[in-house]
Structures are given as structure tokens and as C-alpha cells.
Design a protein around this motif. Structure first.
Motif, PDB file in Angstrom:
ATOM      1  N   ARG A 194      37.210  25.491 -15.956  1.00  0.00           N
ATOM      2  CA  ARG A 194      35.991  26.032 -17.272  1.00  0.00           C
ATOM      3  C   ARG A 194      35.273  28.011 -16.452  1.00  0.00           C
ATOM      4  NH1 ARG A 194      30.793  25.052 -14.999  1.00  0.00           N
ATOM      5  NH2 ARG A 194      28.670  24.452 -17.283  1.00  0.00           N
ATOM      6  N   TYR A 195      34.934  27.681 -17.764  1.00  0.00           N
ATOM      7  CA  TYR A 195      34.353  29.322 -17.735  1.00  0.00           C
ATOM      8  C   TYR A 195      32.585  29.271 -17.922  1.00  0.00           C
ATOM      9  CZ  TYR A 195      33.054  34.258 -17.364  1.00  0.00           C
ATOM     10  OH  TYR A 195      32.892  35.444 -17.580  1.00  0.00           O
ATOM     11  N   ALA A 196      31.792  29.631 -16.916  1.00  0.00           N
ATOM     12  CA  ALA A 196      30.221  29.656 -17.540  1.00  0.00           C
ATOM     13  C   ALA A 196      29.567  31.302 -17.987  1.00  0.00           C
ATOM     14  CB  ALA A 196      29.927  29.095 -17.419  1.00  0.00           C
ATOM     15  N   ARG A 197      29.130  31.725 -18.798  1.00  0.00           N
ATOM     16  CA  ARG A 197      28.143  33.520 -18.326  1.00  0.00           C
ATOM     17  C   ARG A 197      27.492  32.816 -17.281  1.00  0.00           C
ATOM     18  NH1 ARG A 197      27.176  36.707 -22.752  1.00  0.00           N
ATOM     19  NH2 ARG A 197      25.310  36.561 -22.495  1.00  0.00           N
ATOM     20  N   THR A 198      27.124  31.478 -17.299  1.00  0.00           N
ATOM     21  CA  THR A 198      25.865  32.093 -15.872  1.00  0.00           C
ATOM     22  C   THR A 198      27.155  32.227 -14.493  1.00  0.00           C
ATOM     23  OG1 THR A 198      25.886  29.358 -15.689  1.00  0.00           O
ATOM     24  CG2 THR A 198      24.220  30.066 -17.008  1.00  0.00           C
ATOM     25  N   ASP A 199      28.085  31.892 -14.472  1.00  0.00           N
ATOM     26  CA  ASP A 199      29.134  32.400 -13.175  1.00  0.00           C
ATOM     27  C   ASP A 199      30.025  33.378 -13.277  1.00  0.00           C
ATOM     28  OD1 ASP A 199      29.609  31.461 -10.775  1.00  0.00           O
ATOM     29  OD2 ASP A 199      30.662  30.007 -10.829  1.00  0.00           O
ATOM     30  N   PRO A 200      29.554  34.243 -14.114  1.00  0.00           N
ATOM     31  CA  PRO A 200      30.380  34.658 -14.404  1.00  0.00           C
ATOM     32  C   PRO A 200      31.787  35.884 -14.217  1.00  0.00           C
ATOM     33  CG  PRO A 200      28.441  36.608 -14.672  1.00  0.00           C
ATOM     34  CD  PRO A 200      28.127  34.696 -13.791  1.00  0.00           C
ATOM     35  N   GLY A 220      45.616  32.098 -22.475  1.00  0.00           N
ATOM     36  CA  GLY A 220      44.655  31.889 -23.637  1.00  0.00           C
ATOM     37  C   GLY A 220      43.207  31.530 -22.836  1.00  0.00           C
ATOM     38  N   PHE A 221      42.780  30.781 -21.927  1.00  0.00           N
ATOM     39  CA  PHE A 221      41.284  30.196 -21.806  1.00  0.00           C
ATOM     40  C   PHE A 221      41.249  31.917 -21.343  1.00  0.00           C
ATOM     41  CE2 PHE A 221      39.532  30.185 -17.307  1.00  0.00           C
ATOM     42  CZ  PHE A 221      38.594  29.148 -17.813  1.00  0.00           C
ATOM     43  N   LEU A 222      41.589  32.558 -20.253  1.00  0.00           N
ATOM     44  CA  LEU A 222      41.170  34.018 -19.829  1.00  0.00           C
ATOM     45  C   LEU A 222      40.511  35.048 -20.458  1.00  0.00           C
ATOM     46  CD1 LEU A 222      43.791  35.007 -17.161  1.00  0.00           C
ATOM     47  CD2 LEU A 222      41.244  35.222 -17.210  1.00  0.00           C
ATOM     48  N   THR A 223      41.274  34.641 -22.161  1.00  0.00           N
ATOM     49  CA  THR A 223      41.322  35.529 -23.559  1.00  0.00           C
ATOM     50  C   THR A 223      39.711  35.222 -23.702  1.00  0.00           C
ATOM     51  OG1 THR A 223      43.685  35.948 -24.140  1.00  0.00           O
ATOM     52  CG2 THR A 223      41.939  36.034 -26.035  1.00  0.00           C
ATOM     53  N   ALA A 224      39.859  33.397 -23.899  1.00  0.00           N
ATOM     54  CA  ALA A 224      38.478  33.091 -23.930  1.00  0.00           C
ATOM     55  C   ALA A 224      37.309  33.621 -23.219  1.00  0.00           C
ATOM     56  CB  ALA A 224      38.477  31.518 -24.963  1.00  0.00           C
ATOM     57  N   SER A 225      37.609  33.783 -22.304  1.00  0.00           N
ATOM     58  CA  SER A 225      36.503  34.249 -21.343  1.00  0.00           C
ATOM     59  C   SER A 225      36.046  35.389 -21.180  1.00  0.00           C
ATOM     60  CB  SER A 225      37.002  33.768 -19.401  1.00  0.00           C
ATOM     61  OG  SER A 225      37.550  34.888 -19.350  1.00  0.00           O
ATOM     62  N   TYR A 226      36.939  36.314 -21.790  1.00  0.00           N
ATOM     63  CA  TYR A 226      36.698  37.834 -21.482  1.00  0.00           C
ATOM     64  C   TYR A 226      35.932  37.599 -23.609  1.00  0.00           C
ATOM     65  CZ  TYR A 226      39.885  39.015 -18.296  1.00  0.00           C
ATOM     66  OH  TYR A 226      40.377  38.394 -16.584  1.00  0.00           O
ATOM     67  N   THR A 227      35.821  37.044 -23.894  1.00  0.00           N
ATOM     68  CA  THR A 227      35.210  37.186 -25.294  1.00  0.00           C
ATOM     69  C   THR A 227      33.947  37.037 -24.859  1.00  0.00           C
ATOM     70  OG1 THR A 227      37.531  36.700 -26.999  1.00  0.00           O
ATOM     71  CG2 THR A 227      35.510  35.995 -27.928  1.00  0.00           C
ATOM     72  N   ALA A 260      43.375  36.875 -13.288  1.00  0.00           N
ATOM     73  CA  ALA A 260      44.244  37.355 -14.077  1.00  0.00           C
ATOM     74  C   ALA A 260      44.976  38.004 -13.358  1.00  0.00           C
ATOM     75  CB  ALA A 260      43.291  38.350 -14.675  1.00  0.00           C
ATOM     76  N   SER A 261      45.039  38.487 -12.043  1.00  0.00           N
ATOM     77  CA  SER A 261      45.964  39.361 -11.624  1.00  0.00           C
ATOM     78  C   SER A 261      47.257  38.592 -10.963  1.00  0.00           C
ATOM     79  CB  SER A 261      45.166  39.498 -10.451  1.00  0.00           C
ATOM     80  OG  SER A 261      44.074  40.534 -10.340  1.00  0.00           O
ATOM     81  N   GLY A 262      46.744  37.378 -10.794  1.00  0.00           N
ATOM     82  CA  GLY A 262      48.097  36.261 -10.019  1.00  0.00           C
ATOM     83  C   GLY A 262      49.057  35.665 -11.495  1.00  0.00           C
ATOM     84  N   LEU A 263      48.781  36.345 -13.068  1.00  0.00           N
ATOM     85  CA  LEU A 263      49.473  35.831 -13.904  1.00  0.00           C
ATOM     86  C   LEU A 263      50.525  36.608 -14.019  1.00  0.00           C
ATOM     87  CD1 LEU A 263      47.451  34.673 -16.877  1.00  0.00           C
ATOM     88  CD2 LEU A 263      48.069  33.568 -15.166  1.00  0.00           C
ATOM     89  N   LEU A 264      50.528  38.172 -13.084  1.00  0.00           N
ATOM     90  CA  LEU A 264      51.279  39.399 -13.130  1.00  0.00           C
ATOM     91  C   LEU A 264      52.242  39.007 -11.837  1.00  0.00           C
ATOM     92  CD1 LEU A 264      48.939  42.122 -14.585  1.00  0.00           C
ATOM     93  CD2 LEU A 264      50.874  40.821 -16.287  1.00  0.00           C
TER      94      LEU A 264
END
Length: 137
Positions: free
Chosen positions: A28-34, A106-113, A62-66
Motif C-alpha cells: 500500500r502507498y498513499a499520498r497522505t503518507d508519501p 510495478g508498484f513503485l512505478t505506480a507510486s511515482y506516478t 527502491a534502493s533494495g531492488l538494486l
């Protein structure tokens, strides 16, 4: 535009048993807890039979993916080209799960959108947050 991203993922719980077992998880990712990403696991995945939720920095994921990232309660690192390990430290012990790296990307990409990297600060009202903390004290 939605202000929350919810994504079900399949995690593999890594245990001392011979074979890891599959457990459903929910990101879960929310703009209220960015700054934060939340991941929850169902009661069946916990030692005490209660749902478990962890929150950690989106930047850590994001860092841990790399490359291996984290030094505290949550650590993330790539495990080959297709899996990423999330390691959670608590008083009760350590839990590790593997999740498909492409699902996490994919989840991170959506969160960056929803909130571009570096745009988090514009969504946090620091004065209101401090006032709320002081009221609770």
C-alpha cells in the motif's frame, strides 16, 4: 486520480523448514503518507495469529531492488534477477520474504506516478504533524 495504491502480491516466507511457503501480502502507498510503503501479511503468516503490517521508506524499497539496503528493522536486497528479499526484525525474531522483483517495480512505478520521487515534502504539513504529536504527549 486515486490517492492510494493497493497491490496484492504473492510472497514466499523463508523459514527454517525445508521449503519456503507462499503467503499473500498486500502493498500500500498513499499520498497522505508519501515517504512510506506499507506491507501487510494475513494472520496465518504470523506467530501470534494477528495480521502484521510494516511501514518503511519508499526509498529503501527502491534502493533494495538494486543493492542491499537498510540497517534497521527492515532490510531489502535483490536475490537474483527475479526476486527481492524483504527482511523484518522484531522482538519476536526475524522474518524474511521473497517477492517478485517485477511486481515491486510495478508498484513503485505506480507510486511515482502518484507522487514523483522528491515530491514527497510538498505533501507533508510539518506544522500540523508536530501539533498532533504534541497533543498526544
Amino acid at each position: 486520480m486515486s490517492t492510494v495504491i493497493d497491490q496484492a502480491v504473492q510472497a514466499r516466507l523463508i523459514a527454517s523448514a525445508a521449503r519456503p511457503r507462499a503467503v499473500p501480502a498486500h502493498l500500500r502507498y498513499a499520498r497522505t503518507d508519501p515517504y512510506a510503503v506499507h506491507i501487510s501479511f494475513p494472520p496465518a503468516a504470523s506467530l501470534d495469529g494477528a495480521e502484521v503490517e510494516w511501514a518503511f521508506a519508499r526509498e529503501l524499497l527502491a534502493s533494495g531492488l538494486l543493492t542491499p539496503a537498510g540497517r534497521g528493522d527492515v532490510r531489502v536486497w535483490p536475490c537474483g534477477p527475479r526476486r527481492t528479499v524483504l527482511e523484518f526484525h522484531a522482538q519476536e525474531g526475524v522474518a524474511m520474504v521473497q517477492i517478485d522483483t517485477e511486481e515491486l517495480r510495478g508498484f513503485l512505478t505506480a507510486s511515482y506516478t502518484l507522487v514523483p520521487a522528491g515530491g514527497e515534502a510538498g505533501l507533508v504539513d510539518v506544522d500540523s504533524e508536530v501539533a498532533a504529536l504534541l497533543r498526544q504527549a
